[in-house]
Design a protein around this motif. Structure first.
Motif, PDB file in Angstrom:
ATOM      1  N   PHE A   1       1.145  -1.438  -0.384  1.00 13.43           N
ATOM      2  CA  PHE A   1      -0.122   0.604  -0.130  1.00 13.43           C
ATOM      3  C   PHE A   1       0.912   1.619  -0.146  1.00 13.43           C
ATOM      4  O   PHE A   1       0.490   2.316  -0.393  1.00 13.43           O
ATOM      5  N   GLN A   2       2.282   1.303   0.331  1.00 16.01           N
ATOM      6  CA  GLN A   2       3.039   1.798   0.570  1.00 16.01           C
ATOM      7  C   GLN A   2       3.750   2.804  -1.178  1.00 16.01           C
ATOM      8  O   GLN A   2       4.175   3.588  -1.396  1.00 16.01           O
ATOM      9  N   ASN A   3       2.938   1.890  -2.094  1.00 18.49           N
ATOM     10  CA  ASN A   3       3.927   1.909  -3.432  1.00 18.49           C
ATOM     11  C   ASN A   3       2.370   2.200  -3.996  1.00 18.49           C
ATOM     12  O   ASN A   3       1.646   1.929  -3.661  1.00 18.49           O
ATOM     13  N   GLU A   4       2.374   2.646  -5.713  1.00 16.71           N
ATOM     14  CA  GLU A   4       1.631   2.955  -6.104  1.00 16.71           C
ATOM     15  C   GLU A   4       1.163   1.865  -7.728  1.00 16.71           C
ATOM     16  O   GLU A   4       1.064   2.103  -8.601  1.00 16.71           O
TER      17      GLU A   4
ATOM     18  N   VAL B   1      12.603  -0.406  -1.267  1.00 18.65           N
ATOM     19  CA  VAL B   1      13.172  -0.405   0.009  1.00 18.65           C
ATOM     20  C   VAL B   1      11.308   0.033   1.159  1.00 18.65           C
ATOM     21  O   VAL B   1      11.467  -0.751   1.897  1.00 18.65           O
ATOM     22  N   ARG B   2      10.375   0.684   0.377  1.00 11.23           N
ATOM     23  CA  ARG B   2       8.937   0.693   0.804  1.00 11.23           C
ATOM     24  C   ARG B   2       8.858  -0.514   0.736  1.00 11.23           C
ATOM     25  O   ARG B   2       7.682  -1.524   1.764  1.00 11.23           O
ATOM     26  N   ALA B   3       9.029  -1.241  -0.631  1.00  8.10           N
ATOM     27  CA  ALA B   3       8.600  -2.288  -0.264  1.00  8.10           C
ATOM     28  C   ALA B   3       8.459  -3.876   0.530  1.00  8.10           C
ATOM     29  O   ALA B   3       7.946  -4.345   1.455  1.00  8.10           O
ATOM     30  N   LEU B   4      10.203  -3.772   1.117  1.00  7.91           N
ATOM     31  CA  LEU B   4      10.585  -4.419   1.696  1.00  7.91           C
ATOM     32  C   LEU B   4       9.932  -3.706   3.069  1.00  7.91           C
ATOM     33  O   LEU B   4      10.079  -4.831   4.043  1.00  7.91           O
ATOM     34  N   ASN B   5      10.524  -2.536   3.389  1.00  6.67           N
ATOM     35  CA  ASN B   5       9.347  -2.534   4.637  1.00  6.67           C
ATOM     36  C   ASN B   5       8.300  -2.559   5.197  1.00  6.67           C
ATOM     37  O   ASN B   5       8.156  -3.508   6.471  1.00  6.67           O
ATOM     38  N   TRP B   6       7.499  -3.002   4.025  1.00  5.97           N
ATOM     39  CA  TRP B   6       5.993  -3.657   4.195  1.00  5.97           C
ATOM     40  C   TRP B   6       5.991  -5.075   4.088  1.00  5.97           C
ATOM     41  O   TRP B   6       5.984  -5.445   5.130  1.00  5.97           O
TER      42      TRP B   6
ATOM     43  N   GLN C   1       7.463  -5.228   7.833  1.00  4.37           N
ATOM     44  CA  GLN C   1       6.319  -5.062   8.917  1.00  4.37           C
ATOM     45  C   GLN C   1       5.331  -6.258   9.429  1.00  4.37           C
ATOM     46  O   GLN C   1       4.658  -6.080  10.236  1.00  4.37           O
ATOM     47  N   THR C   2       4.931  -6.135   7.993  1.00  4.57           N
ATOM     48  CA  THR C   2       3.247  -6.917   8.317  1.00  4.57           C
ATOM     49  C   THR C   2       3.918  -8.409   8.316  1.00  4.57           C
ATOM     50  O   THR C   2       2.770  -9.643   8.154  1.00  4.57           O
ATOM     51  N   ARG C   3       5.175  -9.170   7.877  1.00  6.47           N
ATOM     52  CA  ARG C   3       5.187 -10.733   7.258  1.00  6.47           C
ATOM     53  C   ARG C   3       4.463 -11.613   6.939  1.00  6.47           C
ATOM     54  O   ARG C   3       4.118 -12.408   7.303  1.00  6.47           O
ATOM     55  N   VAL C   4       3.956 -10.459   5.871  1.00 11.39           N
ATOM     56  CA  VAL C   4       2.999 -10.837   4.712  1.00 11.39           C
ATOM     57  C   VAL C   4       3.371 -12.085   3.790  1.00 11.39           C
ATOM     58  O   VAL C   4       4.875 -11.996   3.927  1.00 11.39           O
ATOM     59  N   LYS C   5       3.137 -13.027   3.484  1.00  9.93           N
ATOM     60  CA  LYS C   5       4.273 -14.505   3.006  1.00  9.93           C
ATOM     61  C   LYS C   5       3.577 -14.357   1.726  1.00  9.93           C
ATOM     62  O   LYS C   5       2.251 -14.548   0.986  1.00  9.93           O
TER      63      LYS C   5
ATOM     64  N   SER D   1       8.302 -15.501   3.447  1.00 13.40           N
ATOM     65  CA  SER D   1       8.074 -13.767   4.234  1.00 13.40           C
ATOM     66  C   SER D   1       9.325 -13.335   4.338  1.00 13.40           C
ATOM     67  O   SER D   1      10.233 -14.260   4.895  1.00 13.40           O
ATOM     68  N   VAL D   2       9.342 -11.335   5.005  1.00 15.37           N
ATOM     69  CA  VAL D   2      11.085 -10.982   5.111  1.00 15.37           C
ATOM     70  C   VAL D   2      11.328 -10.916   6.253  1.00 15.37           C
ATOM     71  O   VAL D   2      10.043 -10.879   7.095  1.00 15.37           O
TER      72      VAL D   2
END
Length: 347
Positions: free
Chosen positions: A182-185, A193-198, A201-205, A232-233
């Motif tokens: 959601f932080q990207n478009e 970097v924003r994608a990696l932060n997301w 933080q969310t631990r989305v798989k 997940s990251v």
């Protein structure tokens, strides 16, 4: 200005997992020979790249003008690339786009300022290293007319690091990142970097691409339960390695393929060889995956010339572009901003 997507047909074919990589000569298959020989014409280009749909007279004239401008640009770019290993520029699938259209469609990554790398260079590194030799790099993909390079680079790093850890190499869903970060478009661009932060933080798989296929357009996020399998990251690092490219080599060998943000304006015309010049826009605009390096600068047919060390970089414009989907960039001097913002992923 947005180009008519029905006219821009980018051929997408999968490359083999490990392809022949002895020489850095520009590929000279029938396509390259025909289009980059002495008798270049717009009709041959349209036939080769499937621009066969009926278009209005004005649209046809505009594409032809862009094509003619491209051939003049290629002559200028090639005038600086005289060494046998140097990059070559010519007709490819982007030659009927204006430079602005190309930027608006394909160069949609943004870079967040990264801190200087605080560590030391790694001692005893091999002279050349390529993660493809370990069978942990997935085939080249094609983002098509969608500014999703930022998502492809992140997912490419994740699936490689997952395989390096002992798991089977599986292509993960780029579309999931495109739809849900959601932080990207989405197709309008984003930051790795924003994608990696997301992801952190969310631990989305991330699920396999087969479960959430790529559509080359932004869609509605498809959520999966926490019990659903995926990757997940845990963490990531992002640093500026300008002036420290040897240290960047150490990070690549230690941690796996690296996400990098580059200036790729001149890549619209790239055919193959090692890029040493022409990254002139002075701003980062495209995300790629650095999978290896070669400091011996192997050149199969070069005599009396100095070998050029280079980075091995996977792009997301299909395997018909460049060196079977890859681009080689000179090591040293931060060419194309290759070292400005580099991320390593930890799973």
């Amino acid at each position: 200005m947005r180009v008519d997507h029905s006219y821009v047909v980018v051929i997408a074919t999968l490359s083999t997992l490990v392809s022949p990589r002895c020489c850095l000569n520009v590929r000279r298959d029938d396509t390259q020979t025909k289009l980059n020989g002495s008798a270049v014409d717009f009709d041959s280009f349209r036939e080769q790249f499937l621009r066969i749909s009926e278009v209005g007279r004005e649209e046809f004239r505009l594409r032809q003008l862009h094509f003619q401008s491209a051939t003049k640009r290629h002559a200028y770019l090639n005038s600086f690339s005289t060494a046998p290993q140097s990059a070559k520029y010519g007709i490819n699938q982007f030659s009927d786009l204006s430079q602005k259209e190309f930027r608006d469609l394909y160069l949609r990554a943004s870079a967040d300022r990264a801190p200087l790398f605080p560590g030391l260079k790694t001692q005893g590194l091999p002279a050349k290293f390529d993660w493809r030799d370990k069978a942990v790099v997935a085939p080249v993909q094609n983002q098509e007319a969608c500014g999703s390079c930022w998502a492809f680079s992140v997912v490419g790093a994740m699936q490689s690091v997952h395989a390096i850890g002992g798991s089977q190499l599986v292509q993960l869903s780029v579309q999931q990142v495109l739809d849900c970060s959601f932080q990207n478009e989405g197709c309008n661009g984003g930051s790795p970097v924003r994608a990696l932060n997301w992801l952190k933080q969310t631990r989305v798989k991330l699920v396999p691409q087969s479960e959430y296929p790529y559509k080359a357009e932004t869609g509605i996020c498809h959520f999966f339960s926490q019990s659903h399998g995926g990757v997940s990251v845990k963490n990531f690092t992002a640093h500026d390695f300008s002036g420290q490219e040897e240290a960047m080599m150490g990070q690549l060998v230690k941690h796996g393929p690296l996400v990098a943000i580059v200036d790729a304006v001149s890549w619209q015309d790239y055919l193959g060889g090692i890029i040493q010049h022409h990254c002139s826009s002075q701003w980062s605009n495209h995300a790629v995956l650095v999978v290896g390096y070669n400091t011996t600068g192997t050149c199969c047919h070069c005599t009396g010339t100095r070998d050029i060390p280079y980075w091995i970089v996977q792009n997301s414009w299909g395997s018909t572009w460049g060196n079977e989907g890859y681009v080689y960039i000179k090591i040293g001097g931060n060419v194309c901003g290759i070292a400005d913002s580099v991320a390593a992923v930890f799973l």
